[in-house]
Write an enzyme that holds these catalytic residues in place. Structure first.
Site, PDB file in Angstrom:
ATOM      1  N   VAL A  33       0.874  -1.175   0.000  1.00 18.63           N
ATOM      2  CA  VAL A  33       0.000   0.000   0.000  1.00 18.63           C
ATOM      3  C   VAL A  33       0.912   1.226   0.000  1.00 18.63           C
ATOM      4  O   VAL A  33       1.768   1.367   0.878  1.00 18.63           O
ATOM      5  CB  VAL A  33      -0.938   0.029   1.221  1.00 18.63           C
ATOM      6  N   SER A  39       5.853  -1.028  -0.322  1.00 14.47           N
ATOM      7  CA  SER A  39       5.681  -0.476  -1.655  1.00 14.47           C
ATOM      8  C   SER A  39       6.874   0.356  -2.092  1.00 14.47           C
ATOM      9  O   SER A  39       7.473   1.087  -1.291  1.00 14.47           O
ATOM     10  CB  SER A  39       4.416   0.396  -1.683  1.00 14.47           C
ATOM     11  N   TYR A  78       7.241  -1.342  -9.475  1.00 13.40           N
ATOM     12  CA  TYR A  78       6.841  -1.327 -10.871  1.00 13.40           C
ATOM     13  C   TYR A  78       8.118  -1.220 -11.701  1.00 13.40           C
ATOM     14  O   TYR A  78       9.037  -0.466 -11.346  1.00 13.40           O
ATOM     15  CB  TYR A  78       5.972  -0.113 -11.188  1.00 13.40           C
ATOM     16  N   THR A 131       4.328  -5.533  -9.867  1.00 10.33           N
ATOM     17  CA  THR A 131       2.965  -5.435 -10.374  1.00 10.33           C
ATOM     18  C   THR A 131       2.968  -5.614 -11.888  1.00 10.33           C
ATOM     19  O   THR A 131       3.699  -4.937 -12.603  1.00 10.33           O
ATOM     20  CB  THR A 131       2.339  -4.088  -9.990  1.00 10.33           C
ATOM     21  N   ARG A 170     -10.149   6.402 -11.627  1.00 12.00           N
ATOM     22  CA  ARG A 170     -10.625   6.364 -10.246  1.00 12.00           C
ATOM     23  C   ARG A 170     -11.290   7.706  -9.934  1.00 12.00           C
ATOM     24  O   ARG A 170     -10.679   8.634  -9.416  1.00 12.00           O
ATOM     25  CB  ARG A 170      -9.462   6.088  -9.293  1.00 12.00           C
ATOM     26  N   LYS A 212       2.541  -9.916  -9.403  1.00 11.44           N
ATOM     27  CA  LYS A 212       1.243  -9.573  -8.822  1.00 11.44           C
ATOM     28  C   LYS A 212       0.321  -8.995  -9.896  1.00 11.44           C
ATOM     29  O   LYS A 212       0.715  -8.094 -10.633  1.00 11.44           O
ATOM     30  CB  LYS A 212       1.440  -8.548  -7.698  1.00 11.44           C
ATOM     31  N   SER A 225      -4.752 -11.189  -8.568  1.00 13.82           N
ATOM     32  CA  SER A 225      -5.115  -9.856  -8.078  1.00 13.82           C
ATOM     33  C   SER A 225      -5.734  -9.042  -9.195  1.00 13.82           C
ATOM     34  O   SER A 225      -5.348  -9.186 -10.364  1.00 13.82           O
ATOM     35  CB  SER A 225      -3.872  -9.135  -7.541  1.00 13.82           C
ATOM     36  N   HIS A 262      -5.870  -5.655  -8.499  1.00  9.24           N
ATOM     37  CA  HIS A 262      -5.438  -4.350  -7.980  1.00  9.24           C
ATOM     38  C   HIS A 262      -6.501  -3.732  -7.069  1.00  9.24           C
ATOM     39  O   HIS A 262      -6.710  -2.519  -7.049  1.00  9.24           O
ATOM     40  CB  HIS A 262      -5.102  -3.393  -9.130  1.00  9.24           C
ATOM     41  N   ARG A 308      -9.079  -1.325  -8.509  1.00  3.59           N
ATOM     42  CA  ARG A 308      -8.697   0.060  -8.751  1.00  3.59           C
ATOM     43  C   ARG A 308      -8.320   0.337 -10.214  1.00  3.59           C
ATOM     44  O   ARG A 308      -8.047   1.479 -10.566  1.00  3.59           O
ATOM     45  CB  ARG A 308      -7.529   0.452  -7.836  1.00  3.59           C
TER      46      ARG A 308
END
Length: 347
Positions: A80, A108, A131, A157, A166, A221, A243, A245, A248
């Protein structure tokens, strides 16, 4: 009179009350109409368990081994970003709470505390999330920093070449607030809350290069399709996380628990399968294990604990889910995780 509300739901409400409104929306917001975020949780509740009786469950063992590490239970903390949005101690408190709860946090790349400040002699174990960056040199530098800091695995990710829409988040907060920064990235990094760290050109070739460029196991992920799970395995990844995400990115994407069995079946034990998204009860953990997961990751729930009580809140949330998992295992006649399979579900 005692409050009959589930303890995790009380944490949710208390965190909502305590957090700045913009931080709450950043945490809880999802893509477009937010269907997928709701499905992630709702689909677990729709899977009925099938209890068994007259089994010796006097000694329930929730421990497991994941990528060579023995864990007290299969509940990890998902990455997170920017946790000082939620509590002044940010990732420091999450790392301490995870250690107290006997779990591994995934820190993260976009953390608000630097790897340098989180690591050191005697620091609790953690995995590092990143990333793949447009600047591949920066990617290599982040990997080297994670190795030097003592990270036990890398989590990359795979499912976010571009940021999802979003709308709730964009209405509440689009820039980082004063005093909060991505401490692992250059000071001139993009200040946007989504999209600034992403590279839409990433392919499996880049993932293969990442896996071959580090001595750490690399976990992919963001897998929902079984074919992508097989590609991840072929690329040298040590595990995958089913996953979406947290809902999101792509609204109306499939709920993770619905895709978990197909991914687990495709991989057939070649590498471990983890899952995140929607875990809110210990029974959800049991169901995920029954459907092929080696472990689960929780995200928003531990942040509710962080926001309300710092490290103690993180520990309390994990302890609650572990206790509920142990009870569910006992009532389903499966005192050890290796005994859990689809037979605990009334299909």
């Amino acid at each position: 009179m005692p409050d009959p509300t589930h303890p995790l739901d009380r944490r949710h409400d208390a965190a909502h009350h305590r957090m700045p409104p913009s931080a709450w929306v950043y945490l809880m917001g999802a893509a477009v109409d937010e269907h997928t975020a709701r499905w992630n949780t709702a689909r677990y509740a729709e899977l009925p368990l099938l209890p068994r009786v007259c089994v010796d469950v006097s000694d329930v063992d929730t421990s497991c081994t994941l990528l060579g590490t023995r864990l007290d239970h299969p509940i990890l903390l998902a990455p997170v970003a920017l946790q000082r949005l939620f509590h002044p101690d940010g990732e420091h408190a999450t790392l301490a709470g995870a250690a107290a709860a006997g779990t591994l946090p995934v820190i993260s790349m976009e953390s608000s505390v630097s790897l340098r400040d989180l690591s050191g002699a005697g620091s609790p174990p953690f995995w590092f999330h990143l990333y793949v960056q447009r600047d591949r040199g920066l990617t290599r530098e982040l990997v080297a920093r994670a190795e030097d800091a003592g990270a036990e695995a890398l989590v990359t990710t795979l499912d976010t070449p571009v940021a999802g829409h979003r709308y709730r988040q964009q209405a509440a907060m689009t820039q980082l607030p004063d005093g909060v920064r991505r401490a692992n990235l250059p000071d001139d990094a993009d200040p946007r809350l989504a999209g600034g760290c992403l590279d839409p050109s990433v392919t499996w070739t880049d993932i293969e290069q990442l896996a071959s460029a580090t001595r750490l196991p690399v976990v992919g992920k963001g897998v929902l399709h079984p074919d992508d799970a097989l590609r991840a395995c072929a690329a040298g990844l040590a595990a995958v996380v089913v996953s979406n995400h947290g809902g999101r990115n792509l609204d109306t994407a499939a709920a993770t628990v619905d895709q978990l069995p197909a991914v687990a079946e495709a991989l057939a034990g070649r590498i471990p399968v983890l899952v995140d998204g929607g875990i809110r009860r210990g029974t959800d953990v049991l169901k995920a294990i029954a459907l092929g997961a080696a472990a689960v990751l929780i995200g928003r729930p531990y942040v509710w604990g962080l926001a309300t009580d710092g490290a103690d809140g993180v520990r309390a949330v994990v302890d609650l889910l572990r206790d509920e998992l142990a009870t569910a295992m006992a009532l389903c006649g499966t005192p050890r995780l290796e005994l859990v399979d689809e037979k605990v579900l009334a299909r």
